[in-house]
Design a protein around this motif. Structure first.
Motif, short mmCIF file in Angstrom:
data_model
loop_
_atom_site.label_atom_id
_atom_site.label_comp_id
_atom_site.label_asym_id
_atom_site.label_seq_id
_atom_site.Cartn_x
_atom_site.Cartn_y
_atom_site.Cartn_z
N GLN A 175 16.47 16.99 -23.92
CA GLN A 175 17.21 15.77 -23.63
C GLN A 175 17.54 15.73 -22.15
O GLN A 175 17.95 16.75 -21.57
CB GLN A 175 18.56 15.80 -24.36
N TRP A 176 17.41 14.55 -21.56
CA TRP A 176 17.86 14.37 -20.18
C TRP A 176 19.05 13.42 -20.24
O TRP A 176 18.89 12.25 -20.56
CB TRP A 176 16.74 13.77 -19.33
N ILE A 177 20.22 13.95 -19.97
CA ILE A 177 21.43 13.15 -20.11
C ILE A 177 21.90 12.72 -18.73
O ILE A 177 22.30 13.56 -17.92
CB ILE A 177 22.53 13.96 -20.83
N GLN A 178 21.85 11.42 -18.49
CA GLN A 178 22.27 10.93 -17.18
C GLN A 178 23.78 10.71 -17.21
O GLN A 178 24.28 9.70 -17.69
CB GLN A 178 21.55 9.64 -16.83
N ASP A 179 24.50 11.70 -16.74
CA ASP A 179 25.95 11.66 -16.81
C ASP A 179 26.47 12.71 -15.83
O ASP A 179 25.69 13.45 -15.23
CB ASP A 179 26.41 11.99 -18.24
N GLU A 180 27.79 12.79 -15.69
CA GLU A 180 28.36 13.77 -14.77
C GLU A 180 29.16 14.80 -15.56
O GLU A 180 30.08 14.44 -16.31
CB GLU A 180 29.28 13.06 -13.77
N TRP A 210 21.52 11.81 4.49
CA TRP A 210 20.53 11.08 3.68
C TRP A 210 21.10 9.79 3.11
O TRP A 210 20.46 9.16 2.26
CB TRP A 210 20.02 11.99 2.55
N LYS A 223 21.76 22.75 -19.42
CA LYS A 223 21.51 23.11 -18.03
C LYS A 223 22.08 21.98 -17.20
O LYS A 223 21.58 20.86 -17.27
CB LYS A 223 20.00 23.26 -17.82
N THR A 224 23.12 22.23 -16.49
CA THR A 224 23.71 21.14 -15.72
C THR A 224 23.12 21.11 -14.34
O THR A 224 22.83 22.14 -13.77
CB THR A 224 25.23 21.28 -15.60
N ALA A 225 22.91 19.94 -13.85
CA ALA A 225 22.39 19.81 -12.49
C ALA A 225 23.21 18.79 -11.73
O ALA A 225 23.78 17.92 -12.33
CB ALA A 225 20.94 19.38 -12.54
N ILE A 238 19.42 18.62 -19.98
CA ILE A 238 19.79 18.59 -18.56
C ILE A 238 20.83 17.50 -18.39
O ILE A 238 20.63 16.38 -18.85
CB ILE A 238 18.57 18.26 -17.67
N VAL A 239 21.96 17.85 -17.79
CA VAL A 239 22.95 16.84 -17.45
C VAL A 239 22.87 16.62 -15.95
O VAL A 239 23.04 17.56 -15.17
CB VAL A 239 24.38 17.28 -17.83
N ASP A 240 22.61 15.39 -15.56
CA ASP A 240 22.43 15.12 -14.14
C ASP A 240 22.92 13.71 -13.84
O ASP A 240 22.72 12.80 -14.63
CB ASP A 240 20.93 15.25 -13.79
N ARG A 241 23.56 13.57 -12.69
CA ARG A 241 24.08 12.26 -12.34
C ARG A 241 22.97 11.26 -12.02
O ARG A 241 23.21 10.09 -11.89
CB ARG A 241 25.02 12.35 -11.15
N GLY A 242 21.78 11.80 -11.84
CA GLY A 242 20.65 10.92 -11.60
C GLY A 242 20.57 10.39 -10.19
O GLY A 242 19.89 9.42 -9.92
N ARG A 269 20.75 12.85 -3.14
CA ARG A 269 20.95 12.62 -1.71
C ARG A 269 20.76 11.15 -1.34
O ARG A 269 20.21 10.82 -0.31
CB ARG A 269 19.99 13.45 -0.87
N PRO A 288 13.07 9.96 -9.91
CA PRO A 288 13.18 10.26 -11.34
C PRO A 288 13.23 11.75 -11.61
O PRO A 288 13.63 12.18 -12.68
CB PRO A 288 11.90 9.64 -11.91
N THR A 289 12.80 12.56 -10.66
CA THR A 289 12.78 14.01 -10.89
C THR A 289 13.90 14.68 -10.10
O THR A 289 13.79 15.84 -9.72
CB THR A 289 11.44 14.62 -10.48
N ALA A 290 14.97 13.92 -9.88
CA ALA A 290 16.03 14.38 -8.99
C ALA A 290 16.46 15.82 -9.21
O ALA A 290 16.43 16.62 -8.29
CB ALA A 290 17.23 13.46 -9.15
N ALA A 291 16.82 16.13 -10.43
CA ALA A 291 17.41 17.45 -10.66
C ALA A 291 16.40 18.56 -10.41
O ALA A 291 16.76 19.62 -9.96
CB ALA A 291 17.92 17.55 -12.08
#
Lengths: 408, 45
Positions: free
Chosen positions: A55-60, A115, A406-408, B17-21, B24, B29-32
């Motif tokens: 799963q790719w969860i777009q969240d913080e 950036w 896995k948090t990013a 994967i939790v990512d703000r998306g 920078r 789309p492959t940010a993380a």
């Protein structure tokens, strides 16, 4: 650049098919091509292993809590997530502001984030830009300004006044043998002396200094770990800037362009630190202590951009998830404040120094333990080892599907 | 990259994967996954 430590040409082969058939091992494809490669790997993995497992969860991710033997991760929008293991894969943190007395929160000409989409927008054609910091970020910005056709002055100010050295394609016979072993000096002074002597010996044989520096690459993490804490501190204080510019070099083509821009006078490198910052209607006025002339000087700039690189001191990072780890004692900074305190597997040390079995870090947050942990050859080794370790550990424990977050 | 290694090392683990998306300020789309290449150009090998 391959994702697989045991198949170093995987990216090269992929790039020849999907990017440019003429690409060579020493080529420098754009970042976006590498992004596409990793995305392609993930896609192929999901096709093989089953999409339902990912799963790719777009969240913080905001905070972490213990929940019935698992980790609960509070996110900003969605419901709390439960996982057996959590890996911090946050990459580099955003840059912190350099010391600039007089800089206010509300500013018209200063950009903390190099950036930012508007950092280079609407510059007057004959205007001037000041980049604070002279590392790879600064070089990237100079190249971006050039590609936009900017003709004005580009001032670069940094404490040591050093640009990254250019790479050079080394001949096969320019490989230098490894000269460090466990009996080598455990002091910065001793190591620098050894490097200088090897560089001199290489020069006498017509071999470039880069061969000597590159020979240390496979053992840089071992060298770092062999140093006592006080020597690591000494390195950071006295030798870091010099190591960085020799180790983290720019592509030869970029180095040529940069040298031309310097000799033409468009890029002007200053050595010193900002002493006072102010703004009027048209520009920023930046006073700095010039180390070479030992006097205060002043620059006018229509844009001042922070290029000092990412912040590594976790105490200064405004990230609620990291704060949550500290507050609850799940993690602590490493003794040099370069990242988080981790063990050899990347497991986070809690506030009492005990390694976790389910909280890990990968990448730059391991910097205090490894020093060199930003390039793909380093990250892929960590990813492969951690992937293997977590899979074995969690499957052994329960013998049925587990959640990994896995948090990013 | 870690997600790839995790999935390939196991037949049953699930990975999120939790990512703000955001990356920078750039849209990717492959940010993380490519975050760690920030400010350096990858060399092909």
């Amino acid at each position: 650049m391959s994702a697989w430590p045991d198949a170093p040409d995987d990216f090269l082969g992929w790039a020849r098919i999907h990017y440019d058939a003429a690409v060579q091992a020493r080529s420098f494809p754009p970042r976006s091509v590498y992004g596409a490669y990793v995305a392609n790997l993930l896609e192929a993995t999901l096709a093989d292993c089953g999409r339902e497992r990912f799963q790719w969860i777009q969240d913080e991710a905001l905070s972490l809590h213990r929940r019935k033997g698992k980790h609960g991760v509070q996110v900003k929008v969605g419901p709390e997530l439960l996982a057996r293991a959590v890996v911090l894969a946050t990459g580099n943190f955003p840059p912190a502001n350099p010391s600039m007395p007089g800089l206010k929160t509300s500013t018209s000409f200063y950009f903390q984030f190099p950036w930012a989409s508007d950092a280079l927008k609407n510059l007057p054609p004959g205007g001037s830009v000041l980049l604070v910091g002279s590392g790879l970020t600064s070089v990237d910005l100079i190249m971006a300004l050039k590609s936009k056709g900017f003709r004005g002055a580009i001032h670069v100010l940094s404490r040591q006044g050093l640009f990254p050295r250019p790479r050079r394609h080394l001949r096969q016979d320019e490989c230098w043998p490894l000269f460090w072993d466990e009996a080598s000096p455990r002091t910065v002074r001793g190591l620098l002396r050894a490097i200088r002597s090897q560089v001199q010996a290489a020069a006498e044989k017509g071999i470039d200094w880069r061969g000597v520096i590159d020979s240390l690459r496979p053992v840089t993490q071992d060298i770092w770990r062999s140093l006592p804490l006080k020597e690591q501190k000494r390195f950071l204080h006295h030798a870091r800037a010099y190591w960085d510019v020799h180790r983290h070099r720019v592509a030869p083509e970029i180095g040529d362009v940069l040298a031309d821009m310097q000799s033409e006078g468009q890029v002007r490198l200053h050595t010193g630190a900002v002493t006072r910052y102010s703004e009027d209607r048209d520009h920023a006025e930046v006073h700095y202590w010039d180390r070479k002339s030992r006097s205060e000087k002043m620059l006018h700039a229509h844009r001042v951009i922070n290029c000092t690189g990412s912040e590594s001191d976790c105490r200064r990072i405004d990230e609620s998830f990291i704060t949550s780890l500290f507050v609850q004692g799940f993690a602590r900074p490493d003794p040099l404040f370069l990242g988080l305190d981790v063990d050899e597997h990347g497991a986070l040390s809690d506030s009492k120094g005990v390694s976790s079995h389910s909280l890990y870090a990968i990448g730059p947050t391991r910097k205090g333990y490894l020093w060199e942990t930003t390039t793909v050859p380093e990250i892929r080794v960590q990813a492969a080892a951690l992937g293997e370790r977590l899979a074995a550990m969690l499957e052994r424990k329960r013998g049925r599907p587990q959640g990994i977050l896995k948090t990013a | 990259m870690l997600a790839v290694h995790l999935l390939r090392n196991s037949s049953s683990l699930s990975v999120a994967i939790v990512d703000r998306g955001r990356w920078r300020g750039a849209a990717s789309p492959t940010a993380a996954l490519i975050d760690f290449t920030f400010s350096t150009y990858p060399q092909a090998r």
